[in-house]
Motif scaffolding. Structure first.
Motif, PDB file in Angstrom:
ATOM      1  N   ARG A  22       0.834  -1.203   0.000  1.00 45.52           N
ATOM      2  CA  ARG A  22       0.000   0.000   0.000  1.00 45.52           C
ATOM      3  C   ARG A  22       0.872   1.258   0.000  1.00 45.52           C
ATOM      4  O   ARG A  22       0.657   2.181  -0.778  1.00 45.52           O
ATOM      5  N   ALA A  23       1.884   1.271   0.890  1.00 48.04           N
ATOM      6  CA  ALA A  23       2.770   2.437   0.997  1.00 48.04           C
ATOM      7  C   ALA A  23       3.608   2.606  -0.267  1.00 48.04           C
ATOM      8  O   ALA A  23       3.808   3.733  -0.748  1.00 48.04           O
ATOM      9  N   HIS A  24       4.105   1.485  -0.804  1.00 50.27           N
ATOM     10  CA  HIS A  24       4.954   1.569  -1.989  1.00 50.27           C
ATOM     11  C   HIS A  24       4.148   2.018  -3.205  1.00 50.27           C
ATOM     12  O   HIS A  24       4.618   2.856  -4.000  1.00 50.27           O
ATOM     13  N   ASP A  25       2.949   1.506  -3.371  1.00 55.70           N
ATOM     14  CA  ASP A  25       2.111   1.920  -4.495  1.00 55.70           C
ATOM     15  C   ASP A  25       1.783   3.412  -4.405  1.00 55.70           C
ATOM     16  O   ASP A  25       1.750   4.112  -5.431  1.00 55.70           O
ATOM     17  N   ALA A  26       1.546   3.891  -3.180  1.00 59.03           N
ATOM     18  CA  ALA A  26       1.257   5.319  -3.002  1.00 59.03           C
ATOM     19  C   ALA A  26       2.473   6.154  -3.377  1.00 59.03           C
ATOM     20  O   ALA A  26       2.345   7.224  -3.999  1.00 59.03           O
ATOM     21  N   ARG A  27       3.661   5.676  -3.008  1.00 59.63           N
ATOM     22  CA  ARG A  27       4.885   6.410  -3.353  1.00 59.63           C
ATOM     23  C   ARG A  27       5.093   6.431  -4.863  1.00 59.63           C
ATOM     24  O   ARG A  27       5.457   7.474  -5.431  1.00 59.63           O
ATOM     25  N   MET A  28       4.864   5.301  -5.527  1.00 56.26           N
ATOM     26  CA  MET A  28       5.029   5.247  -6.979  1.00 56.26           C
ATOM     27  C   MET A  28       4.012   6.152  -7.678  1.00 56.26           C
ATOM     28  O   MET A  28       4.329   6.815  -8.672  1.00 56.26           O
ATOM     29  N   ALA A  29       2.789   6.202  -7.161  1.00 53.78           N
ATOM     30  CA  ALA A  29       1.763   7.051  -7.761  1.00 53.78           C
ATOM     31  C   ALA A  29       2.136   8.528  -7.600  1.00 53.78           C
ATOM     32  O   ALA A  29       1.929   9.341  -8.508  1.00 53.78           O
ATOM     33  N   ALA A  30       2.688   8.882  -6.443  1.00 56.83           N
ATOM     34  CA  ALA A  30       3.129  10.268  -6.207  1.00 56.83           C
ATOM     35  C   ALA A  30       4.257  10.644  -7.153  1.00 56.83           C
ATOM     36  O   ALA A  30       4.300  11.769  -7.681  1.00 56.83           O
ATOM     37  N   LYS A  31       5.190   9.730  -7.378  1.00 54.74           N
ATOM     38  CA  LYS A  31       6.287   9.983  -8.323  1.00 54.74           C
ATOM     39  C   LYS A  31       5.739  10.200  -9.729  1.00 54.74           C
ATOM     40  O   LYS A  31       6.172  11.130 -10.436  1.00 54.74           O
ATOM     41  N   ALA A  32       4.781   9.358 -10.121  1.00 55.15           N
ATOM     42  CA  ALA A  32       4.221   9.487 -11.462  1.00 55.15           C
ATOM     43  C   ALA A  32       3.502  10.820 -11.632  1.00 55.15           C
ATOM     44  O   ALA A  32       3.536  11.433 -12.696  1.00 55.15           O
TER      45      ALA A  32
END
Length: 218
Positions: A205-215
């Motif tokens: 959950r945390a990693h997907d949120a970080r990747m979405a923020a980067k995108a």
């Protein structure tokens, strides 16, 4: 709890989710003899949409944690999934063992509930956990009668706490490169000796949120 900006949790909806998923809390207060900790199930206040929580303690725990004393703060600690992270999962990098975890600290001066409000909180608490069963039993369900329930209530002290200080930390390898985080998730997923599905889910959950923020920043 020492805070690190990389691990800070500030989203109220996420904090509410963690509290709802992990209601078994540690209550820390003090009396004349010093600090004392007790452990109780604490729920979000169903009438609020912030971080206000409701619960109760059994007498005489109210005395040993200073519940109801003027201006006496209470600290509530909620702990989410946690587990050991091996340095071998980081690949060919200098690394030491660590522990991934989620923890929330809510501090404030609690409001003591009157009898009728405490009964409503106790009823909410029972319903919250009983409703997962095929044939739930409520606090008023036979053979319980009103006299029994009210005697039970008299042995408890109900409270509501709206925190004036919140420290929340989600340490889930966010300070590592993306490929390392993916490998830690993979290793946790296949660790048959110490399975950690809840921790895996939180890391994902945390990693997907970080990747979405980067995108979104691109």
């Amino acid at each position: 709890m020492r805070q690190n900006p990389s691990f800070a949790m500030t989203d109220v909806s996420e904090l509410r989710r963690v509290i709802a998923d992990n209601p078994w809390a540690t209550l820390v207060g003090r009396d004349a003899d010093g600090m004392t900790a007790s452990h109780y199930a604490i729920l979000l206040d169903p009438d609020r949409d912030d971080l206000t929580v409701v619960g109760h303690v059994g007498r005489p725990d109210d005395l040993v944690i200073g519940l109801g004393q003027p201006e006496q703060e209470l600290l509530l600690i909620f702990q989410g999934p946690h587990g050991y992270i091996s340095p071998g999962w980081y690949g060919d990098l200098p690394a030491v063992p660590t522990w991934n975890y989620i923890a929330l600290h809510l501090s404030g001066v609690p409001e003591i509930l009157d009898t009728e409000e405490n009964l409503r909180v106790l009823e909410h608490l029972v319903d919250h956990f009983e409703n997962r069963f095929p044939s739930p039993r409520g606090i008023w369900t036979a053979p319980n009668d009103e006299g029994f329930v009210r005697r039970l209530e008299a042995g408890t002290v109900g409270f509501r706490l709206t925190p004036t200080r919140v420290v929340a930390k989600r340490k889930l390898s966010q300070n590592k490169p993306d490929d390392v985080v993916e490998n830690v998730i993979l290793e946790l997923s296949r660790d048959e000796a110490h399975p950690q599905p809840a921790l895996v889910a939180e890391m994902r959950r945390a990693h997907d949120a970080r990747m979405a923020a980067k995108a979104a920043r691109r």
